[in-house]
Design a protein around this motif. Structure first.
Motif, PDB file in Angstrom:
ATOM      1  N   ALA A  41     -10.749   5.719  -8.884  1.00 13.34           N
ATOM      2  CA  ALA A  41      -9.859   6.671  -9.550  1.00 13.34           C
ATOM      3  C   ALA A  41     -10.613   7.787 -10.261  1.00 13.34           C
ATOM      4  O   ALA A  41     -10.017   8.813 -10.599  1.00 13.34           O
ATOM      5  N   THR A  42     -11.921   7.613 -10.480  1.00 10.92           N
ATOM      6  CA  THR A  42     -12.713   8.670 -11.117  1.00 10.92           C
ATOM      7  C   THR A  42     -13.193   9.698 -10.110  1.00 10.92           C
ATOM      8  O   THR A  42     -13.724  10.752 -10.503  1.00 10.92           O
ATOM      9  N   MET A  43     -13.038   9.436  -8.815  1.00 11.16           N
ATOM     10  CA  MET A  43     -13.522  10.322  -7.763  1.00 11.16           C
ATOM     11  C   MET A  43     -12.357  11.120  -7.188  1.00 11.16           C
ATOM     12  O   MET A  43     -11.274  10.574  -6.954  1.00 11.16           O
ATOM     13  N   ASP A  44     -12.577  12.376  -6.956  1.00 12.69           N
ATOM     14  CA  ASP A  44     -11.522  13.285  -6.519  1.00 12.69           C
ATOM     15  C   ASP A  44     -10.821  12.776  -5.262  1.00 12.69           C
ATOM     16  O   ASP A  44     -11.439  12.681  -4.183  1.00 12.69           O
ATOM     17  N   GLU A  45      -9.549  12.402  -5.405  1.00 15.17           N
ATOM     18  CA  GLU A  45      -8.675  11.983  -4.304  1.00 15.17           C
ATOM     19  C   GLU A  45      -9.126  10.696  -3.609  1.00 15.17           C
ATOM     20  O   GLU A  45      -8.538  10.303  -2.588  1.00 15.17           O
ATOM     21  N   ALA A  46     -10.130  10.002  -4.143  1.00 14.20           N
ATOM     22  CA  ALA A  46     -10.625   8.803  -3.464  1.00 14.20           C
ATOM     23  C   ALA A  46      -9.629   7.655  -3.534  1.00 14.20           C
ATOM     24  O   ALA A  46      -9.403   6.953  -2.539  1.00 14.20           O
ATOM     25  N   LEU A  47      -9.036   7.431  -4.709  1.00 17.22           N
ATOM     26  CA  LEU A  47      -8.128   6.288  -4.854  1.00 17.22           C
ATOM     27  C   LEU A  47      -6.894   6.415  -3.977  1.00 17.22           C
ATOM     28  O   LEU A  47      -6.568   5.467  -3.246  1.00 17.22           O
ATOM     29  N   PRO A  48      -6.159   7.536  -4.006  1.00 12.42           N
ATOM     30  CA  PRO A  48      -4.974   7.599  -3.143  1.00 12.42           C
ATOM     31  C   PRO A  48      -5.312   7.464  -1.664  1.00 12.42           C
ATOM     32  O   PRO A  48      -4.563   6.823  -0.917  1.00 12.42           O
ATOM     33  N   TRP A  49      -6.440   8.038  -1.244  1.00  9.24           N
ATOM     34  CA  TRP A  49      -6.804   7.913   0.169  1.00  9.24           C
ATOM     35  C   TRP A  49      -7.152   6.468   0.509  1.00  9.24           C
ATOM     36  O   TRP A  49      -6.653   5.906   1.499  1.00  9.24           O
ATOM     37  N   ALA A  50      -8.005   5.850  -0.297  1.00 12.07           N
ATOM     38  CA  ALA A  50      -8.464   4.492  -0.002  1.00 12.07           C
ATOM     39  C   ALA A  50      -7.312   3.500  -0.043  1.00 12.07           C
ATOM     40  O   ALA A  50      -7.199   2.624   0.830  1.00 12.07           O
ATOM     41  N   TRP A  51      -6.446   3.621  -1.035  1.00 16.52           N
ATOM     42  CA  TRP A  51      -5.345   2.677  -1.150  1.00 16.52           C
ATOM     43  C   TRP A  51      -4.365   2.836   0.009  1.00 16.52           C
ATOM     44  O   TRP A  51      -3.886   1.851   0.572  1.00 16.52           O
ATOM     45  N   ALA A  52      -4.077   4.071   0.401  1.00 21.63           N
ATOM     46  CA  ALA A  52      -3.184   4.289   1.545  1.00 21.63           C
ATOM     47  C   ALA A  52      -3.782   3.711   2.823  1.00 21.63           C
ATOM     48  O   ALA A  52      -3.057   3.202   3.687  1.00 21.63           O
ATOM     49  N   ALA A  53      -5.107   3.766   2.944  1.00 17.74           N
ATOM     50  CA  ALA A  53      -5.765   3.270   4.156  1.00 17.74           C
ATOM     51  C   ALA A  53      -5.679   1.756   4.281  1.00 17.74           C
ATOM     52  O   ALA A  53      -5.516   1.225   5.387  1.00 17.74           O
ATOM     53  N   VAL A  54      -5.794   1.033   3.164  1.00 21.13           N
ATOM     54  CA  VAL A  54      -5.856  -0.437   3.243  1.00 21.13           C
ATOM     55  C   VAL A  54      -4.565  -1.137   2.834  1.00 21.13           C
ATOM     56  O   VAL A  54      -4.403  -2.326   3.100  1.00 21.13           O
ATOM     57  N   ARG A  55      -3.641  -0.429   2.222  1.00 22.43           N
ATOM     58  CA  ARG A  55      -2.401  -1.071   1.769  1.00 22.43           C
ATOM     59  C   ARG A  55      -1.686  -1.831   2.887  1.00 22.43           C
ATOM     60  O   ARG A  55      -1.206  -2.963   2.676  1.00 22.43           O
ATOM     61  N   PRO A  56      -1.597  -1.289   4.114  1.00 22.75           N
ATOM     62  CA  PRO A  56      -0.931  -2.052   5.175  1.00 22.75           C
ATOM     63  C   PRO A  56      -1.619  -3.384   5.490  1.00 22.75           C
ATOM     64  O   PRO A  56      -0.954  -4.325   5.950  1.00 22.75           O
ATOM     65  N   LEU A  57      -2.923  -3.482   5.265  1.00 24.08           N
ATOM     66  CA  LEU A  57      -3.616  -4.738   5.532  1.00 24.08           C
ATOM     67  C   LEU A  57      -3.110  -5.846   4.615  1.00 24.08           C
ATOM     68  O   LEU A  57      -3.059  -7.020   4.998  1.00 24.08           O
ATOM     69  N   TYR A  58      -2.765  -5.470   3.378  1.00 21.60           N
ATOM     70  CA  TYR A  58      -2.167  -6.430   2.450  1.00 21.60           C
ATOM     71  C   TYR A  58      -0.707  -6.697   2.833  1.00 21.60           C
ATOM     72  O   TYR A  58      -0.270  -7.853   2.935  1.00 21.60           O
ATOM     73  N   GLN A  59       0.058  -5.626   3.026  1.00 19.31           N
ATOM     74  CA  GLN A  59       1.497  -5.763   3.255  1.00 19.31           C
ATOM     75  C   GLN A  59       1.809  -6.616   4.480  1.00 19.31           C
ATOM     76  O   GLN A  59       2.775  -7.388   4.468  1.00 19.31           O
ATOM     77  N   GLN A  60       1.003  -6.473   5.520  1.00 20.53           N
ATOM     78  CA  GLN A  60       1.272  -7.197   6.767  1.00 20.53           C
ATOM     79  C   GLN A  60       0.624  -8.576   6.807  1.00 20.53           C
ATOM     80  O   GLN A  60       0.709  -9.279   7.810  1.00 20.53           O
ATOM     81  N   GLY A  61      -0.038  -8.963   5.708  1.00 15.52           N
ATOM     82  CA  GLY A  61      -0.631 -10.290   5.638  1.00 15.52           C
ATOM     83  C   GLY A  61      -1.918 -10.437   6.423  1.00 15.52           C
ATOM     84  O   GLY A  61      -2.423 -11.562   6.578  1.00 15.52           O
ATOM     85  N   MET A  62      -2.469  -9.332   6.917  1.00 14.62           N
ATOM     86  CA  MET A  62      -3.708  -9.428   7.696  1.00 14.62           C
ATOM     87  C   MET A  62      -4.863  -9.926   6.839  1.00 14.62           C
ATOM     88  O   MET A  62      -5.665 -10.765   7.266  1.00 14.62           O
ATOM     89  N   VAL A  63      -4.961  -9.392   5.627  1.00 20.25           N
ATOM     90  CA  VAL A  63      -6.015  -9.836   4.721  1.00 20.25           C
ATOM     91  C   VAL A  63      -5.826 -11.302   4.371  1.00 20.25           C
ATOM     92  O   VAL A  63      -6.785 -12.088   4.368  1.00 20.25           O
ATOM     93  N   ASP A  64      -4.590 -11.696   4.085  1.00 22.67           N
ATOM     94  CA  ASP A  64      -4.324 -13.083   3.691  1.00 22.67           C
ATOM     95  C   ASP A  64      -4.702 -14.064   4.796  1.00 22.67           C
ATOM     96  O   ASP A  64      -5.296 -15.117   4.532  1.00 22.67           O
ATOM     97  N   GLN A  65      -4.355 -13.738   6.023  1.00 25.23           N
ATOM     98  CA  GLN A  65      -4.701 -14.621   7.135  1.00 25.23           C
ATOM     99  C   GLN A  65      -6.212 -14.715   7.322  1.00 25.23           C
ATOM    100  O   GLN A  65      -6.747 -15.775   7.658  1.00 25.23           O
ATOM    101  N   THR A  66      -6.905 -13.618   7.065  1.00 23.79           N
ATOM    102  CA  THR A  66      -8.363 -13.640   7.138  1.00 23.79           C
ATOM    103  C   THR A  66      -8.946 -14.525   6.052  1.00 23.79           C
ATOM    104  O   THR A  66      -9.894 -15.287   6.294  1.00 23.79           O
TER     105      THR A  66
END
Length: 264
Positions: A41-66
């Motif tokens: 969050a201290t880096m310009d636009e890093a948090l919104p980009w990074a979170w948008a990139a990986v959020r589906p991995l959590y939502q779809q349970g891919m991370v959990d299954q791993t």
């Protein structure tokens, strides 16, 4: 300890950053936002980009299954008993970090692999049911001025286990349990023993390598445009994956196993 990874405190977040922090807490299933996200969050636009990139991995349970597969084969050092009459918050902290560090290890490992162009050549991660999340309240994140000098020195010594002699990042878990100095006093010799016999470093290395392989597969599920400052984002994320998160996944799990074995 110097702080090469500054972070925005949750209480100080406002606007879109506060909204992202709230979404991270809800999606990951924890009461606190881990340091890596607060640093991004201290880096310009890093948090919104990074979170948008990986959020589906959590939502779809891919991370959990791993995580489920990872834990079945996880290497752990055998710690001496850590039984004791602790405040309930000690086990709450351990449960929270055991969950959040492990899921973040894979999502962030996947993000770093994607940024380096090191996704797996074949295969796709499998979606599935999400893991239950620990519904626990955590004590305040202690700073040096909140505890005795002896306790803070112990926190810094504990942070060196499983890492270099001068680790870059102070693991937040130790700061959360600093309110229980008697527990830290028992934990230090237990970790010192497995550091001395090499079993801690071997377990951390084995688990990091297993996580690295799975993260490359997860990276194939990321669909994003390459961001500005991609090199800086990758460098920061990799530092957490390879050090603070990478070691604490093993350490926190080993501590929980030691406490549960003693209770049984």
């Amino acid at each position: 300890m110097s702080d090469p990874f500054p972070a925005i405190a949750e209480a100080e977040a406002s606007g879109s950053t506060a909204e992202l922090f709230a979404d991270i807490r809800a999606t990951v299933g924890v009461r606190v936002v881990n340091l890596v996200w607060r640093h991004l969050a201290t880096m310009d636009e890093a948090l919104p980009w990074a979170w948008a990139a990986v959020r589906p991995l959590y939502q779809q349970g891919m991370v959990d299954q791993t995580v489920i597969g990872f834990r079945q084969a996880m290497a752990l050092p055998r710690l001496a008993t850590l039984a004791g009459d602790e405040p309930a918050s000690v086990d709450a902290v351990l449960a929270s970090y055991d969950h959040s560090n492990t899921v973040n290890l894979f999502s962030l490992g996947a993000l770093a692999a994607w940024l380096r162009g090191e996704g797996a050549a074949h295969g796709l991660p499998q979606p599935g049911t999400r893991l239950p999340t620990p519904d626990v309240a955590l004590p305040a994140l202690a700073s040096e001025n909140d505890v005795t000098p002896e306790t803070w020195r112990r926190v810094l010594r504990l942070n060196c286990f499983g890492d270099s002699e001068q680790p870059l990042i102070l693991a937040s878990m130790y700061r959360h349990v600093a309110h229980a100095p008697a527990f830290l006093a028992r934990l230090e010799p237990a970790l010192a023993a497995v550091q001395a016999d090499g079993s801690l470093d071997r377990a951390i290395a084995a688990n990091r390598e297993a996580a690295r392989r799975s993260s490359r597969l997860l990276a194939r599920a990321i669909t994003a445009e390459r961001p500005a400052h991609a090199t800086d984002i990758e460098s920061s994320v990799s530092a957490f994956v390879n050090h603070a998160i990478g070691k604490m996944v093993t350490i926190c799990r080993a501590i929980r196993v030691a406490r549960e074995s003693a209770a049984a």
